[in-house]
Design an enzyme around this catalytic site. Structure first.
Site, PDB file in Angstrom:
ATOM      1  N   LYS A  28      -7.079 -12.057  -5.871  1.00  0.00           N
ATOM      2  CA  LYS A  28      -7.272 -11.649  -7.272  1.00  0.00           C
ATOM      3  C   LYS A  28      -6.326 -10.513  -7.657  1.00  0.00           C
ATOM      4  O   LYS A  28      -5.665 -10.572  -8.698  1.00  0.00           O
ATOM      5  CB  LYS A  28      -8.725 -11.199  -7.487  1.00  0.00           C
ATOM      6  CG  LYS A  28      -8.945 -10.528  -8.820  1.00  0.00           C
ATOM      7  CD  LYS A  28     -10.359 -10.000  -8.987  1.00  0.00           C
ATOM      8  CE  LYS A  28     -10.634  -8.688  -8.293  1.00  0.00           C
ATOM      9  NZ  LYS A  28     -10.298  -7.470  -9.054  1.00  0.00           N
ATOM     10  N   ASN A  29      -6.269  -9.481  -6.832  1.00  0.00           N
ATOM     11  CA  ASN A  29      -5.499  -8.303  -7.238  1.00  0.00           C
ATOM     12  C   ASN A  29      -3.991  -8.543  -7.223  1.00  0.00           C
ATOM     13  O   ASN A  29      -3.257  -7.902  -7.969  1.00  0.00           O
ATOM     14  CB  ASN A  29      -5.876  -7.097  -6.373  1.00  0.00           C
ATOM     15  CG  ASN A  29      -7.275  -6.598  -6.707  1.00  0.00           C
ATOM     16  OD1 ASN A  29      -7.861  -6.984  -7.720  1.00  0.00           O
ATOM     17  ND2 ASN A  29      -7.822  -5.747  -5.851  1.00  0.00           N
ATOM     18  N   CYS A 123     -14.897   3.736 -14.660  1.00  0.00           N
ATOM     19  CA  CYS A 123     -15.603   2.484 -14.401  1.00  0.00           C
ATOM     20  C   CYS A 123     -16.691   2.720 -13.381  1.00  0.00           C
ATOM     21  O   CYS A 123     -16.925   3.839 -12.944  1.00  0.00           O
ATOM     22  CB  CYS A 123     -14.645   1.392 -13.958  1.00  0.00           C
ATOM     23  SG  CYS A 123     -14.197   1.548 -12.252  1.00  0.00           S
ATOM     24  N   ARG A 128     -11.086   7.016 -13.084  1.00  0.00           N
ATOM     25  CA  ARG A 128      -9.871   6.322 -12.660  1.00  0.00           C
ATOM     26  C   ARG A 128      -8.664   6.793 -13.458  1.00  0.00           C
ATOM     27  O   ARG A 128      -8.277   6.208 -14.459  1.00  0.00           O
ATOM     28  CB  ARG A 128     -10.080   4.803 -12.773  1.00  0.00           C
ATOM     29  CG  ARG A 128     -11.257   4.390 -11.909  1.00  0.00           C
ATOM     30  CD  ARG A 128     -11.431   2.927 -11.753  1.00  0.00           C
ATOM     31  NE  ARG A 128     -10.375   2.257 -11.052  1.00  0.00           N
ATOM     32  CZ  ARG A 128     -10.491   1.019 -10.590  1.00  0.00           C
ATOM     33  NH1 ARG A 128     -11.605   0.357 -10.757  1.00  0.00           N
ATOM     34  NH2 ARG A 128      -9.482   0.438  -9.966  1.00  0.00           N
ATOM     35  N   ASP A 312     -12.395  -1.707  -0.824  1.00  0.00           N
ATOM     36  CA  ASP A 312     -13.051  -2.889  -1.406  1.00  0.00           C
ATOM     37  C   ASP A 312     -13.870  -3.678  -0.375  1.00  0.00           C
ATOM     38  O   ASP A 312     -14.536  -4.643  -0.729  1.00  0.00           O
ATOM     39  CB  ASP A 312     -12.010  -3.811  -2.068  1.00  0.00           C
ATOM     40  CG  ASP A 312     -11.443  -3.206  -3.341  1.00  0.00           C
ATOM     41  OD1 ASP A 312     -11.910  -2.131  -3.754  1.00  0.00           O
ATOM     42  OD2 ASP A 312     -10.514  -3.807  -3.923  1.00  0.00           O
ATOM     43  N   ARG A 405     -16.423 -11.833 -11.327  1.00  0.00           N
ATOM     44  CA  ARG A 405     -15.105 -11.287 -11.654  1.00  0.00           C
ATOM     45  C   ARG A 405     -14.112 -11.574 -10.539  1.00  0.00           C
ATOM     46  O   ARG A 405     -12.903 -11.648 -10.795  1.00  0.00           O
ATOM     47  CB  ARG A 405     -15.191  -9.763 -11.821  1.00  0.00           C
ATOM     48  CG  ARG A 405     -15.901  -9.306 -13.070  1.00  0.00           C
ATOM     49  CD  ARG A 405     -15.855  -7.805 -13.158  1.00  0.00           C
ATOM     50  NE  ARG A 405     -14.522  -7.346 -12.784  1.00  0.00           N
ATOM     51  CZ  ARG A 405     -14.218  -6.113 -12.445  1.00  0.00           C
ATOM     52  NH1 ARG A 405     -15.140  -5.180 -12.413  1.00  0.00           N
ATOM     53  NH2 ARG A 405     -12.981  -5.792 -12.124  1.00  0.00           N
TER      54      ARG A 405
HETATM   55  C1  UD1 Z   1      -6.654  -1.227  -6.806  1.00  0.00           C
HETATM   56  C2  UD1 Z   1      -7.614  -2.386  -6.753  1.00  0.00           C
HETATM   57  C3  UD1 Z   1      -9.011  -1.900  -6.416  1.00  0.00           C
HETATM   58  C4  UD1 Z   1      -8.980  -1.077  -5.131  1.00  0.00           C
HETATM   59  C5  UD1 Z   1      -7.926   0.016  -5.208  1.00  0.00           C
HETATM   60  C6  UD1 Z   1      -7.751   0.770  -3.913  1.00  0.00           C
HETATM   61  C7  UD1 Z   1      -6.650  -3.883  -8.393  1.00  0.00           C
HETATM   62  C8  UD1 Z   1      -6.804  -4.581  -9.685  1.00  0.00           C
HETATM   63  N1  UD1 Z   1      -7.623  -3.048  -8.041  1.00  0.00           N
HETATM   64  O1  UD1 Z   1      -7.086  -0.373  -7.857  1.00  0.00           O
HETATM   65  O2  UD1 Z   1      -9.867  -3.016  -6.272  1.00  0.00           O
HETATM   66  O3  UD1 Z   1     -10.250  -0.476  -4.928  1.00  0.00           O
HETATM   67  O4  UD1 Z   1      -6.647  -0.548  -5.556  1.00  0.00           O
HETATM   68  O5  UD1 Z   1      -7.386  -0.116  -2.883  1.00  0.00           O
HETATM   69  O6  UD1 Z   1      -5.709  -4.113  -7.660  1.00  0.00           O
HETATM   70  N2  UD1 Z   1      -5.103   7.633  -8.672  1.00  0.00           N
HETATM   71  C9  UD1 Z   1      -4.667   8.790  -9.291  1.00  0.00           C
HETATM   72  N3  UD1 Z   1      -3.770   8.674 -10.326  1.00  0.00           N
HETATM   73  C10 UD1 Z   1      -3.289   7.472 -10.751  1.00  0.00           C
HETATM   74  C11 UD1 Z   1      -3.730   6.303 -10.107  1.00  0.00           C
HETATM   75  C12 UD1 Z   1      -4.638   6.419  -9.065  1.00  0.00           C
HETATM   76  O7  UD1 Z   1      -5.095   9.886  -8.942  1.00  0.00           O
HETATM   77  O8  UD1 Z   1      -2.472   7.460 -11.685  1.00  0.00           O
HETATM   78  C13 UD1 Z   1      -6.068   7.738  -7.554  1.00  0.00           C
HETATM   79  C14 UD1 Z   1      -7.391   7.037  -7.853  1.00  0.00           C
HETATM   80  O9  UD1 Z   1      -8.278   7.880  -8.545  1.00  0.00           O
HETATM   81  C15 UD1 Z   1      -7.885   6.683  -6.460  1.00  0.00           C
HETATM   82  C16 UD1 Z   1      -6.591   6.412  -5.675  1.00  0.00           C
HETATM   83  O10 UD1 Z   1      -5.554   7.016  -6.436  1.00  0.00           O
HETATM   84  O11 UD1 Z   1      -8.548   7.778  -5.878  1.00  0.00           O
HETATM   85  C17 UD1 Z   1      -6.272   4.968  -5.442  1.00  0.00           C
HETATM   86  O12 UD1 Z   1      -6.229   4.273  -6.672  1.00  0.00           O
HETATM   87  P1  UD1 Z   1      -5.306   2.992  -6.912  1.00  0.00           P
HETATM   88  O13 UD1 Z   1      -4.715   2.568  -5.601  1.00  0.00           O
HETATM   89  O14 UD1 Z   1      -4.400   3.268  -8.044  1.00  0.00           O
HETATM   90  O15 UD1 Z   1      -6.345   1.899  -7.362  1.00  0.00           O
HETATM   91  P2  UD1 Z   1      -6.124   0.746  -8.430  1.00  0.00           P
HETATM   92  O16 UD1 Z   1      -4.732   0.266  -8.373  1.00  0.00           O
HETATM   93  O17 UD1 Z   1      -6.676   1.190  -9.729  1.00  0.00           O
END
Ligand code: UD1
Length: 438
Positions: A28-29, A123, A128, A312, A405
């Site tokens: 999915k991701n 969320c 996030r 996850d 989802r």
């Molecule tokens: C993706 C996955 C999600 C998974 C996560 C971590 C998708 C659609 N979702 O989410 O299922 O749980 O990776 O493996 O692929 N962060 C910041 N600033 C930013 C972005 C992130 O501080 O601009 C922090 C977040 O708060 C979190 C960490 O970085 O603590 C990891 O987040 P991230 O890897 O970005 O997760 P997603 O890509 O949103």
């Protein structure tokens, strides 16, 4: 396909070991990011091995909404043409359903040098932030504004740069990667995420003519190109769906051959299941988890960016450890609110105490069926497999639209393994199931 039926529930009579074979679908991701990236060329792109799950279908809706033409070739294949995109603005309606629609920001900014996406909120699993995405776009020369509920980015010219990500972020790595693909000159992304889906997106972009090296390591190097061309691409298997079935084998003391996977992507889950006392056999494109008549043991798990243990998979692993002998710990280091399922699991007999970001789990002998609610996607799946392991009683899982989802035909696949689970959408069918199994 997009409507949410809040009445739908899973009803489960647990206790039987799950046995047999299950085939895993596309990730999915990876699919969400690859779909967004597909509009970066004016040529036609064919993507297959897409999972038929709600998030993917919402993303397709968001893309059609901005003017992409999308033809469904079959359940798992789409043909996309992004030459007639007429709006560079993605509506809140989509972002509130799937945060990943923000991948359209990186894709459209790269291609059209301008894009606008509704600002995602928090969320179910915690706050996030998107500061790192913004930092990356700015480093590539874009002006980025947030306000009025929107994030808008625009640039006269995108120019490659050196970008250090303060935190490992899958989303920021992929978004910056997409934009950098069409920026002038060289971009270096340091402290990049190494998740298999980051590599898959890079492979997809390269198949469209991008010049990306180092995906899967901490440092990704991109040489910008002026245009991308059409391609045909197959999405990698879903490591989290696979891991969920691996945990289902463990917690029900079953024996499952999980097919169509990349065993290397599952190594962290495999390692923890082995520590917990399961036998795991790896094949070229399958893993078999054997837990029949085996005592499960306590262990310690900490979620970390890949190749660490995936956040996850955290709830599914906790569900295994809650019926393992001894005291286990599960430390969540990525999200700040990912233990909401623990109270639900307690209703099924689990003994779990949360201390800041650590769940301290005292193993109990078995689960008992109860009525529970899925608090989010992965925790919802975890409650379902706990229900399948419950020795007494019936488990009813509410709010299963979360599960839908990210899992295609979840109950069908579980039934194929001998699980006694039904999707019901009314009280009559629920009672009928209960009558049948009691
Ligand atoms: C993706 C996955 C999600 C998974 C996560 C971590 C998708 C659609 N979702 O989410 O299922 O749980 O990776 O493996 O692929 N962060 C910041 N600033 C930013 C972005 C992130 O501080 O601009 C922090 C977040 O708060 C979190 C960490 O970085 O603590 C990891 O987040 P991230 O890897 O970005 O997760 P997603 O890509 O949103």
């Amino acid at each position: 396909m997009l409507e949410v039926c809040e009445m739908e529930q899973y009803v489960i009579k647990g206790g039987a070991p799950l046995r047999g074979e299950v085939t895993i679908g596309g990730a999915k991701n990876a699919a969400l990011a690859i779909l967004a990236a597909a509009v970066m060329t004016d040529d036609t792109v064919v993507i297959d091995n897409l999972p038929d799950v709600r998030d993917v279908n919402v993303m397709i809706g968001a893309m059609e909404d901005i003017g992409a033409s999308i033809e469904r070739v079959d359940r798992h294949t789409v043909r996309i043409n992004g030459s007639k995109i007429e709006r560079l603005s993605v509506d809140y309606e989509y972002i509130k359903k799937i945060r990943a629609s923000y991948y359209l920001l990186g894709a459209l900014l790269g291609k059209y040098k301008s894009a606008e996406v509704a600002l995602p909120g928090g969320c179910a699993i915690g706050s996030r932030p998107i500061d790192l995405h913004i930092k990356g776009f700015k480093a590539l020369g874009a002006d980025v504004d947030t306000g009025y509920g929107l994030i808008s980015a625009r640039a006269d010219e995108l120019i490659g740069n050196h970008i250090y990500l303060d935190k490992v972020s899958v989303g920021a790595t992929i978004n910056i990667l997409m934009t950098a693909t069409m920026a002038k000159g060289k971009t270096v992304i340091e402290n990049a995420a190494k998740e298999p889906h980051v590599v898959d997106v890079a492979n997809f972009l390269n198949s469209m003519g991008a010049n990306i090296r180092g995906a899967g390591t901490d440092v990704i190097r991109v040489e910008g190109v002026e245009r991308l061309h059409g391609t045909e691409y197959s999405v990698i298997p879903d490591q989290i769906e696979a891991g969920t079935f691996m945990c289902a084998a463990a917690v029900t003391h079953g024996d499952i051959l999980v097919k169509n996977v990349v065993p290397k992507h599952l190594e962290a889950t495999t390692a923890k299941l082995v520590e917990a006392g399961c036998k795991v056999v790896e094949y070229d494109d399958a893993v078999r988890v054997i837990a029949e008549d085996m005592q499960l043991h306590h262990t310690a798990v900490t979620t970390l960016p890949y190749p660490g243990f995936p956040t996850d998979m955290q709830p599914q692993m906790a569900v295994v450890l809650a019926v393992a002998e001894g005291t286990s710990t599960v430390t969540e280091s990525i999200w700040d609110n990912r233990f909401k399922y623990v109270d639900e699991l307690a209703r099924m007999g689990a003994q779990v105490k949360i201390e800041s970001n650590i769940a301290i789990i005292t193993g109990v002998d078995h689960y008992t069926g109860a009525r529970v609610s899925a608090p989010d996607l992965r925790a919802g799946a975890a409650l379902v497999i706990a229900g399948l392991a419950a020795h007494d009683g019936i488990t009813v899982v509410d709010d299963i639209y979360y599960i839908q989802r990210g899992y295609e035909d979840f109950e069908v696949k579980l039934r194929g393994l001998g699980g006694n689970i039904e999707l019901v959408d009314n009280e009559h069918d629920l009672q009928k199931f209960i009558l049948k199994v009691s």
